[in-house]
Design a protein around this motif. Structure first.
Motif, mmCIF file in Angstrom:
data_model
loop_
_atom_site.group_PDB
_atom_site.id
_atom_site.type_symbol
_atom_site.label_atom_id
_atom_site.label_comp_id
_atom_site.label_asym_id
_atom_site.label_seq_id
_atom_site.Cartn_x
_atom_site.Cartn_y
_atom_site.Cartn_z
ATOM 1 N N GLU A 261 0.832 -1.210 0.000
ATOM 2 C CA GLU A 261 0.000 0.000 0.000
ATOM 3 C C GLU A 261 0.865 1.257 0.000
ATOM 4 N N ALA A 262 1.926 1.233 0.805
ATOM 5 C CA ALA A 262 2.801 2.401 0.880
ATOM 6 C C ALA A 262 3.481 2.664 -0.452
ATOM 7 N N ASP A 263 3.946 1.598 -1.116
ATOM 8 C CA ASP A 263 4.594 1.772 -2.420
ATOM 9 C C ASP A 263 3.624 2.395 -3.423
ATOM 10 N N GLU A 264 2.355 1.961 -3.379
ATOM 11 C CA GLU A 264 1.369 2.459 -4.335
ATOM 12 C C GLU A 264 0.931 3.880 -4.008
ATOM 13 N N LYS A 265 0.593 4.116 -2.744
ATOM 14 C CA LYS A 265 -0.020 5.382 -2.377
ATOM 15 C C LYS A 265 0.985 6.492 -2.064
ATOM 16 N N LEU A 266 2.170 6.097 -1.628
ATOM 17 C CA LEU A 266 3.135 7.101 -1.175
ATOM 18 C C LEU A 266 4.331 7.263 -2.097
ATOM 19 N N GLY A 267 4.437 6.425 -3.139
ATOM 20 C CA GLY A 267 5.618 6.494 -3.994
ATOM 21 C C GLY A 267 5.846 7.869 -4.586
ATOM 22 N N GLY A 268 4.817 8.443 -5.217
ATOM 23 C CA GLY A 268 4.959 9.764 -5.815
ATOM 24 C C GLY A 268 5.201 10.848 -4.784
ATOM 25 N N LEU A 269 4.480 10.757 -3.659
ATOM 26 C CA LEU A 269 4.655 11.758 -2.604
ATOM 27 C C LEU A 269 6.025 11.643 -1.943
ATOM 28 N N THR A 270 6.562 10.422 -1.840
ATOM 29 C CA THR A 270 7.911 10.261 -1.303
ATOM 30 C C THR A 270 8.925 10.944 -2.199
ATOM 31 N N ALA A 271 8.756 10.797 -3.502
ATOM 32 C CA ALA A 271 9.642 11.481 -4.451
ATOM 33 C C ALA A 271 9.547 12.990 -4.273
ATOM 34 N N LEU A 272 8.324 13.488 -4.084
ATOM 35 C CA LEU A 272 8.125 14.929 -3.906
ATOM 36 C C LEU A 272 8.743 15.409 -2.599
ATOM 37 N N CYS A 273 8.571 14.623 -1.546
ATOM 38 C CA CYS A 273 9.137 14.994 -0.246
ATOM 39 C C CYS A 273 10.657 15.007 -0.299
ATOM 40 N N LYS A 274 11.226 14.043 -1.024
ATOM 41 C CA LYS A 274 12.681 14.001 -1.155
ATOM 42 C C LYS A 274 13.186 15.230 -1.903
ATOM 43 N N ALA A 275 12.507 15.594 -2.985
ATOM 44 C CA ALA A 275 12.909 16.785 -3.736
ATOM 45 C C ALA A 275 12.810 18.038 -2.866
ATOM 46 N N GLN A 276 11.720 18.142 -2.125
ATOM 47 C CA GLN A 276 11.524 19.293 -1.248
ATOM 48 C C GLN A 276 12.573 19.343 -0.147
ATOM 49 N N SER A 277 12.987 18.199 0.367
ATOM 50 C CA SER A 277 13.974 18.190 1.450
ATOM 51 C C SER A 277 15.288 18.798 0.989
ATOM 52 N N GLY A 278 15.651 18.565 -0.270
ATOM 53 C CA GLY A 278 16.865 19.176 -0.796
ATOM 54 C C GLY A 278 16.744 20.681 -0.908
ATOM 55 N N MET A 279 15.573 21.158 -1.310
ATOM 56 C CA MET A 279 15.363 22.601 -1.425
ATOM 57 C C MET A 279 15.415 23.273 -0.047
ATOM 58 N N VAL A 280 14.811 22.626 0.937
ATOM 59 C CA VAL A 280 14.810 23.183 2.299
ATOM 60 C C VAL A 280 16.228 23.198 2.864
ATOM 61 N N LEU A 281 16.964 22.120 2.651
ATOM 62 C CA LEU A 281 18.350 22.086 3.120
ATOM 63 C C LEU A 281 19.166 23.185 2.449
ATOM 64 N N ASP A 282 18.953 23.387 1.161
ATOM 65 C CA ASP A 282 19.665 24.436 0.436
ATOM 66 C C ASP A 282 19.405 25.796 1.072
ATOM 67 N N GLU A 283 18.151 26.070 1.390
ATOM 68 C CA GLU A 283 17.799 27.351 1.987
ATOM 69 C C GLU A 283 18.434 27.517 3.370
ATOM 70 N N CYS A 284 18.350 26.477 4.194
ATOM 71 C CA CYS A 284 18.889 26.571 5.558
ATOM 72 C C CYS A 284 20.411 26.640 5.559
ATOM 73 N N ALA A 285 21.054 25.860 4.685
ATOM 74 C CA ALA A 285 22.521 25.881 4.624
ATOM 75 C C ALA A 285 23.018 27.215 4.085
ATOM 76 N N ARG A 286 22.341 27.764 3.078
ATOM 77 C CA ARG A 286 22.747 29.061 2.540
ATOM 78 C C ARG A 286 22.556 30.151 3.579
ATOM 79 N N CYS A 287 21.443 30.085 4.310
ATOM 80 C CA CYS A 287 21.204 31.050 5.377
ATOM 81 C C CYS A 287 22.327 31.007 6.406
ATOM 82 N N ALA A 288 22.736 29.772 6.772
ATOM 83 C CA ALA A 288 23.793 29.633 7.770
ATOM 84 C C ALA A 288 25.106 30.224 7.276
ATOM 85 N N VAL A 289 25.470 29.922 6.038
ATOM 86 C CA VAL A 289 26.722 30.434 5.486
ATOM 87 C C VAL A 289 26.717 31.957 5.463
ATOM 88 N N LEU A 290 25.607 32.541 5.048
ATOM 89 C CA LEU A 290 25.526 34.006 4.979
ATOM 90 C C LEU A 290 25.604 34.636 6.363
#
Length: 443
Positions: A350-379
């Motif tokens: 069920e998780a593979d079927e229902k959450l597969g696409g959303l897991t991909a989206l969450c993974k992509a978003q996690s990289g964007m959030v990390l980018d923002e937080c890491a850039r903020c820290a460096v600045l």
């Protein structure tokens, strides 16, 4: 004496004194025991080992002896196998049969608490992603040959999918596996690139092409690596996660017994995609913790750093940067918690079927959030955040590791597209099922 309080954004809400709908007593006991073990055996030397670019082999042995590599596997754990091998619990706090995805997420979070992915990745990547396909799809004979040594950490493995000519385009893998004339072996030719842990691995779970072009021609098999004839390996110089041992593998007429095939020929694409869900959720958890480390380090710095006659935290523009990054971080953290909880309530299918696409989206978003937080820290660290030593070193290193979150496990742009396509596919399938009367619409 004033009691110690966590720096804002440094801990998830359930560790900051706030109530959680997800974390039960068993999770809290596990988190405490896990943090104590990982701090003592990994984090106190993590930065040093990352600078030296290798985690000592004895650290892997310590984790293996304490069964502290097993938590990197997806939940539920392979209970029958573990009990056969004498593993009944982890650190005496959680029985293997009681293990769920929240325990796994806590482990992943704690393993990343140094802010660095390399030291933890050097220990867990092979177990986390190389072993599950054998557990799920391997024949009983294949499991008997490999699981005892791999689960107990007596031997190391890795997952070998990516190639020099193709990363996220898994369907076009070109490494070939052709049966020998006597039908007893596969002869493998090709190369694999960016393979984490490869340089130390005796085996790999490898994607190969056994027949026609396209996804239906792919298979998975256990391929020997270290000291095996025809296999050449060398470490790659990468920007971040250096101590995780990123490896280039060349395979020249490598003979592999046909019994090493995982599951059925031609089913490799399905097996790989299923395995990706665990990898992507792991990345979500790790990236969220890295974002916490970066942002809380910057928060601590601006509370003490003075400029223009006052601390930086007194500057509205600094507070604005922290607020913007912090809102993204806490939103992402809540989304990850929700995902992990859903994994405890759904079957794997069920998780593979229902959450597969959303897991991909969450993974992509996690990289964007990390980018923002890491850039903020460096600045906010200013010149110190641009320096590879000193008080801003952690911000500089985390910022270098951002691409290592946004690219592996499916690059960001590919996953954004995949997520929407998967959601559309599920919507169309469910709509058709409702129209045909084979599924009831739940409101």
């Amino acid at each position: 004496m004033t009691p110690s309080r966590p720096i804002p954004f440094s801990e998830p809400p359930y560790l900051s004194g706030l109530p959680s709908p997800f974390h039960r007593e068993t999770h809290l006991r596990w988190q405490k025991a896990c943090r104590e073990f990982v701090d003592e055996n990994l984090h106190q030397h993590a930065m040093e080992w990352e600078r030296e670019e290798t985690v000592p082999e004895d650290v892997f042995r310590k984790f293996a002896a304490a069964n502290m590599l097993i938590p990197s596997l997806p939940a539920p754990l392979p209970v029958e196998w573990l009990k056969r091998l004498g593993v009944h619990d982890v650190l005496g706090t959680v029985k293997v049969e009681d293990w769920d995805s929240i325990h796994t997420a806590i482990y992943t979070d704690e393993m990343t608490r140094s802010g660095l992915l390399g030291p933890s990745g050097s220990l867990t990547t092979g177990m986390a992603f190389g072993v599950p396909p054998i557990i799920k799809y391997g024949s009983p004979q294949l499991q008997e040959r490999f699981l005892p040594d791999l689960l107990l950490g007596r031997e190391r493995t890795c997952i070998a999918i990516t190639e020099p000519g193709g990363g996220s385009d898994v369907a076009n893998i070109s490494t070939t596996a052709v049966k020998s004339p006597d039908g007893k072996f596969y002869i493998i030719n090709g190369s694999k690139k960016w393979i984490t842990n490869g340089i130390w691995a005796k085996y790999s779970t490898m994607a190969v092409r056994t027949s026609n072009a396209g996804p239906n021609g792919l298979s998975l098999m256990v391929v020997p690596l270290a000291n095996h004839p025809g296999v050449t390996m060398r470490r790659l110089k990468v920007a971040g996660q250096i101590s995780a041992g990123t490896t280039y593998i060349e395979l020249d007429d490598v003979k592999v017994p046909v019994e090493n095939l995982i599951g059925a020929e031609g089913m490799g694409m399905k097996y790989i995609m299923t395995n990706f869900n665990h990898e992507r959720l792991n990345i979500c958890v790790s990236a969220t913790r890295q974002a916490r480390v970066a942002l809380s380090a910057a928060f601590a710095y601006v509370m003490k750093r003075e400029a223009f006659g006052k601390t930086l935290i007194e500057q509205p523009v600094v507070r604005h940067r922290l607020a913007k990054a912090g809102a993204l971080l806490e939103s992402q953290s809540a989304w990850v918690d929700q995902f992990v909880y859903e994994m405890t309530r759904l079957s794997k299918a069920e998780a593979d079927e229902k959450l597969g696409g959303l897991t991909a989206l969450c993974k992509a978003q996690s990289g964007m959030v990390l980018d923002e937080c890491a850039r903020c820290a460096v600045l906010l660290f200013g010149g110190n955040g641009f320096t590879r030593t000193g008080q801003g070193e952690i911000a500089e290193r985390i910022y270098r590791e951002v691409p290592g979150v946004r690219i592996p496990g499916g690059s960001e742009d590919v996953l954004l597209d995949l997520a929407v396509r998967q959601l559309l596919k599920n919507y169309n399938n469910e709509t058709k099922a409702i129209e045909l009367g084979t599924r009831t619409l739940k409101i």
